[in-house]
Design a protein around this motif. Structure first.
Motif, PDB file in Angstrom:
ATOM      1  N   UNK B  59       1.095  -1.090  -0.389  1.00 26.16           N
ATOM      2  CA  UNK B  59      -0.249  -0.300  -0.309  1.00 26.16           C
ATOM      3  C   UNK B  59       0.860   1.296   0.393  1.00 26.16           C
ATOM      4  N   UNK B  60       2.256   1.144  -0.019  1.00 25.83           N
ATOM      5  CA  UNK B  60       3.350   2.601  -0.284  1.00 25.83           C
ATOM      6  C   UNK B  60       2.847   2.258  -1.233  1.00 25.83           C
ATOM      7  N   UNK B  61       2.939   3.735  -1.586  1.00 26.69           N
ATOM      8  CA  UNK B  61       3.647   4.487  -2.694  1.00 26.69           C
ATOM      9  C   UNK B  61       4.246   5.496  -2.683  1.00 26.69           C
ATOM     10  N   UNK B  62       5.833   5.962  -3.397  1.00 25.32           N
ATOM     11  CA  UNK B  62       6.812   6.196  -3.287  1.00 25.32           C
ATOM     12  C   UNK B  62       6.992   7.289  -4.394  1.00 25.32           C
ATOM     13  N   UNK B  63       7.775   8.308  -4.120  1.00 27.10           N
ATOM     14  CA  UNK B  63       8.317   9.203  -5.816  1.00 27.10           C
ATOM     15  C   UNK B  63       9.943   9.364  -4.977  1.00 27.10           C
ATOM     16  N   UNK B  64      10.507   9.915  -5.746  1.00 25.73           N
ATOM     17  CA  UNK B  64      12.237  10.747  -5.149  1.00 25.73           C
ATOM     18  C   UNK B  64      12.921   9.562  -5.500  1.00 25.73           C
ATOM     19  N   UNK B  67      14.580   8.813  -1.961  1.00 26.05           N
ATOM     20  CA  UNK B  67      13.591   8.736  -0.610  1.00 26.05           C
ATOM     21  C   UNK B  67      13.419   7.554  -0.562  1.00 26.05           C
ATOM     22  N   UNK B  70      15.624   4.805   0.786  1.00 27.78           N
ATOM     23  CA  UNK B  70      16.008   5.121   2.319  1.00 27.78           C
ATOM     24  C   UNK B  70      15.021   4.109   2.718  1.00 27.78           C
ATOM     25  N   UNK B  71      13.620   4.346   2.376  1.00 23.61           N
ATOM     26  CA  UNK B  71      12.475   3.432   2.376  1.00 23.61           C
ATOM     27  C   UNK B  71      12.717   1.984   2.502  1.00 23.61           C
TER      28      UNK B  71
END
Lengths: 211, 211
Positions: B59-64, B67, B70-71
């Motif tokens: 359920x995690x959505x990330x950009x950059x 970052x 690091x996640x």
């Protein structure tokens, strides 16, 4: 704890704001940038890149304002304002810290340079640059407007390092024609009013007046 | 886990390198940047700034990219290469991550644009820009040379995210005239040879060839 910096620079102000939020005592060691002291010893032994601020806490020496603030927020987590999260919430916060650094700051810094710093040094604003950067800032703030409609602050429901890192540039831009870009977006406008009124930030501005 | 990206972009490659170092399985969802798909739905629902890569993990959505990494490094700390530290060592690592982002990447990216990407698109290199940026890169690498004489890697004694984040730009620059700036500094030269030979990085290059 010592901050080697200059009270008018946005990077130094990021660190001052963080230290005041954490209610930590620190000593300001002024660096005379007009005399070029940031490019000479002893300062470049603290930061070989010759940029303020540099930070000392016991045997720790750090530079790069965002890294200094991450250190302070982690090392003094039990003091003052909780400026970070953990786990998945921290991953979201880290992402928005990158957004500040990579999307907001490059544009905002160019506008601060053209509309504030150049005037201080008796130089002339390049209106073509301002026009281009204003358009870019508007696009960034459109995305912030959506985000701030979903959560009270950029990093989540609480004031964190993400919001704090925006303060120095926003403060300068509020005294320029760029203010309209913040004012015209309701969520951005409310967020600015909120974060600019924080007691820790007002202490940073008071430093400005005293130096 | 899904990475929405394009195999030739430096930001996407940062994330692929991290996932291979952590020995994690992932699905590449190619984004056709030539067709502008990074600026349209459905991609901009993943990253409103319209830049690759975007990342999904449950359920995690990330950009950059930094970052995202690091996640991954925190969430999967027990898998593959240990790419981060804790406590004071992490503060030093964070500082050098900022150095990569703020000192190295802006200069290296301009050189990659002028000397690699422009040629791919049939554009002409601006030699004046190259000259200015080469001088700046030399200054950054002088500082790296001192640092790498003190610790084997930039973030400390181990290969970490700091070194990993340099790989995509260095890989491109090694095919250009800028190679001499890395080769002429012994510690930088040894560091480049070491990190460019990592099996995880070779897997990223193999993706390039297959796509």
């Amino acid at each position: 704890m010592k901050v080697h910096g200059a009270v008018f620079t946005t990077a130094s102000r990021k660190v001052f704001a963080c230290l005041y939020e954490k209610e930590l005592d620190f000593e300001l060691v002024p660096v005379d940038m007009r005399a070029g002291h940031h490019k000479k010893e002893p300062f470049i032994s603290l930061n070989p890149f010759g940029q303020v601020p540099a930070f000392e806490d016991g045997d720790m020496t750090l530079f790069e304002s965002r890294a200094i603030n991450l250190y302070i927020a982690h090392a003094y987590e039990d003091k003052g304002t909780q400026l970070i999260y953990h786990g998945k919430k921290m991953a979201i916060l880290s992402m928005w810290m990158q957004v500040e650094a990579n999307q907001f700051d490059p544009v905002a810094s160019k506008l601060v340079w053209e509309l504030v710093i150049k005037l201080i040094f008796g130089m002339t604003t390049d209106t073509a640059v301002v026009e281009v950067q204003e358009a870019k800032l508007g696009q960034v703030l459109d995305i912030y407007e959506v985000r701030l409609g979903q959560s009270k602050y950029l990093g989540g429901d609480d004031f964190t390092l993400v919001d704090l890192h925006h303060l120095p540039n926003i403060q300068y831009l509020m005294g320029t024609q760029v203010k309209k870009l913040f004012d015209s977006r309701p969520h951005v406008n409310a967020w600015c009013a909120d974060i600019l009124a924080r007691p820790a930030w007002l202490k940073v501005l008071a430093m400005q007046h005293n130096n």
